[in-house]
Design a protein around this motif. Structure first.
Motif, PDB file in Angstrom:
ATOM      1  N   CYS A  43       0.644  -1.317  -0.063  1.00 60.11           N
ATOM      2  CA  CYS A  43      -0.101  -0.103  -0.045  1.00 60.11           C
ATOM      3  C   CYS A  43       0.955   1.305   0.156  1.00 60.11           C
ATOM      4  CB  CYS A  43      -0.841   0.141   1.119  1.00 60.11           C
ATOM      5  SG  CYS A  43      -1.673  -1.400   1.626  1.00 60.11           S
ATOM      6  N   CYS A  46       3.427   2.382   3.091  1.00 60.16           N
ATOM      7  CA  CYS A  46       3.985   1.122   3.811  1.00 60.16           C
ATOM      8  C   CYS A  46       5.388   1.307   4.293  1.00 60.16           C
ATOM      9  CB  CYS A  46       3.531  -0.225   3.139  1.00 60.16           C
ATOM     10  SG  CYS A  46       4.189  -1.555   3.979  1.00 60.16           S
ATOM     11  N   CYS A  77       3.034  -9.555   4.214  1.00 61.41           N
ATOM     12  CA  CYS A  77       3.386  -8.344   3.043  1.00 61.41           C
ATOM     13  C   CYS A  77       4.718  -8.185   3.160  1.00 61.41           C
ATOM     14  CB  CYS A  77       2.576  -7.278   3.972  1.00 61.41           C
ATOM     15  SG  CYS A  77       0.660  -7.139   3.702  1.00 61.41           S
ATOM     16  N   ASN A 147       5.328  -4.741  12.355  1.00 61.14           N
ATOM     17  CA  ASN A 147       4.224  -3.564  12.138  1.00 61.14           C
ATOM     18  C   ASN A 147       3.309  -3.776  13.220  1.00 61.14           C
ATOM     19  OD1 ASN A 147       2.921  -5.812  11.108  1.00 61.14           O
ATOM     20  ND2 ASN A 147       3.033  -5.167   9.048  1.00 61.14           N
ATOM     21  N   CYS A 226       2.248  -0.226   9.389  1.00 52.92           N
ATOM     22  CA  CYS A 226       1.323  -0.714   8.583  1.00 52.92           C
ATOM     23  C   CYS A 226       0.255   0.498   8.335  1.00 52.92           C
ATOM     24  CB  CYS A 226       0.775  -2.030   8.769  1.00 52.92           C
ATOM     25  SG  CYS A 226      -0.958  -2.438   8.069  1.00 52.92           S
ATOM     26  N   VAL A 227       0.264   1.064   7.292  1.00 54.81           N
ATOM     27  CA  VAL A 227      -0.649   2.467   7.283  1.00 54.81           C
ATOM     28  C   VAL A 227      -2.198   1.820   7.121  1.00 54.81           C
ATOM     29  CG1 VAL A 227       0.987   4.003   6.687  1.00 54.81           C
ATOM     30  CG2 VAL A 227      -0.171   2.669   4.802  1.00 54.81           C
TER      31      VAL A 227
HETATM   32  S1  SF4 Z   1       1.897  -4.252   5.857  1.00 54.59           S
HETATM   33 FE1  SF4 Z   1      -0.342  -3.157   5.665  1.00 54.59          FE
HETATM   34  S2  SF4 Z   1       0.299  -0.911   4.656  1.00 54.59           S
HETATM   35 FE2  SF4 Z   1       2.033  -2.477   4.307  1.00 54.59          FE
HETATM   36  S3  SF4 Z   1       1.256  -3.539   2.539  1.00 54.59           S
HETATM   37 FE3  SF4 Z   1       0.503  -4.780   4.034  1.00 54.59          FE
HETATM   38  S4  SF4 Z   1      -1.699  -4.088   4.658  1.00 54.59           S
HETATM   39 FE4  SF4 Z   1      -0.364  -2.501   3.356  1.00 54.59          FE
END
Ligand code: SF4
Ligand SMILES: Cc1ncc(C[n+]2csc(CCOP(=O)(O)OP(=O)(O)O)c2C)c(N)n1
Ligand SMILES: [Mg+2]
Length: 315
Positions: A43, A46, A77, A147, A226-227
């Motif tokens: 995202c 991030c 992620c 995160n 994690c925004v």
């Molecule tokens: S960690 Fe959070 S902000 Fe980063 S890609 Fe994954 S969902 Fe999106």
């Protein structure tokens, strides 16, 4: 082009393998353009973007080549990391990046093995592997992009989520006490333990470089926001958001385990830098010694003669 750079060491002959090679003068180091693969699907905003950018910078700065780098990750992620790096590596099973990376590290001492992953990957499903890889002191650098949440699976409580954090698995707020990754790493036997945050890129770079240069299991906890599912989690550590970024005190003795625990025990945001660093023989070195001694015993024999000797012993 000089050939020793691409030579693959054979097991049993590991002592003759040099430490990661320096570039030959006629060979250009890699640039971000050579290293970037695919478009990161994180995202916008991030924290993981910053870790990836600094990894590219590190490779560029230290003039490493594709065939000398391995980038391994689990699932999450953050663990998508190897997809975005044009180099050898694997996006492996959830929580199992470390055993996979251990195999690479033990069989190919000429490579820099980097492992990236998230807090769920490292401390939930991969918690046991984390402890054992640390205690074995297997040479690699492990960067956990913490995160405080499961990002990929859309907001479940992770082992580092603070008490009261409302998630899809704890709708009334987390009730389980979070683990402290720094304390866990020190207690498990990691020989290099550092903490950084994505919001201070120069510091991330400094920690990754120091970790890479450490001969042993080096662990870096990198706060990475994690925004999408935990916005603002680390504001208190970010001066741009009204927080404070404190470095490890200059007089801290990195070889003092108790002093390292004390730093790790400070309430958030705590401090950032190298908490603990000691020199201990690695499993890589110990295995090399055993292999060399075993090879010495069968020196000059053909494979079939070694087999025959083994069968005779079994009779
Ligand atoms: S960690 Fe959070 S902000 Fe980063 S890609 Fe994954 S969902 Fe999106
Ligand atoms: C064996 C197995 N169990 C569960 C999952 C589902 N799963 C995928 S990623 C993930 C957690 C991700 O969280 P974290 O490691 O913190 O990474 P982030 O997405 O936050 O970067 C889970 C539970 C899976 N892929 N495989
Ligand atoms: Mg996470």
């Amino acid at each position: 082009m000089s050939s020793p750079i691409t030579e693959i060491p054979q097991r049993g002959n590991l002592t003759s393998v040099p430490a990661p090679t320096l570039p030959a003068p006629d060979r250009k180091g890699l640039s971000k353009k050579d290293l970037a693969a695919d478009i990161p699907t994180w995202c916008p905003g991030c924290g993981d973007f910053s870790v990836l950018a600094l990894y590219f910078k590190l490779i560029e700065k230290r003039k490493m080549w594709h065939e000398k780098i391995t980038t391994v990750a689990g699932i999450g992620c953050s663990s998508r990391f190897p997809y975005f790096v044009q180099a050898h590596g694997a996006h492996y099973i959830h929580g199992r990046a470390l055993p996979f990376a251990s195999g690479i590290s033990l069989s190919r001492p000429d490579l820099h093995v980097f492992v990236f992953g998230g807090d769920g990957d490292a401390f939930s499903i991969g918690g046991n592997h984390f402890n054992h890889t640390a205690r074995k002191n297997i040479k690699m650098t492990y960067v956990v992009m913490d995160n405080w949440v499961y990002g990929l699976t859309k907001k479940q409580t992770s082992p580092t989520s603070p008490l009261g954090f409302k998630s899809k698995t704890d709708t009334w707020g987390a009730v389980d006490y979070p683990i402290n990754p720094m304390k866990q790493a020190i207690a498990a036997g990691a020989t290099f333990v550092a903490r950084t945050t994505h919001s201070n890129p120069a510091h991330v770079m400094q920690m990754m470089e120091a970790a890479m240069d450490h001969d042993g299991f080096s662990f870096v906890e990198c706060l990475s926001e994690c925004v999408e599912f935990y916005e603002g989690a680390f504001d208190a550590s970010n001066p741009r958001k009204g927080g404070v970024f404190n470095l490890v005190p200059a007089n801290h003795d990195v070889t003092n385990e108790m002093a390292a625990y004390k730093l790790a025990d400070e309430p958030f945001p705590g401090c950032f830098g190298i908490f603990y660093k000691v020199t201990k023989p690695t499993k890589n070195a110990k295995e090399t010694e055993i292999n060399t001694a075993a090879m010495e015993k069968v020196k000059g024999l053909k494979d079939w003669q070694i087999l025959q000797k083994t069968f005779e012993r079994m009779k």
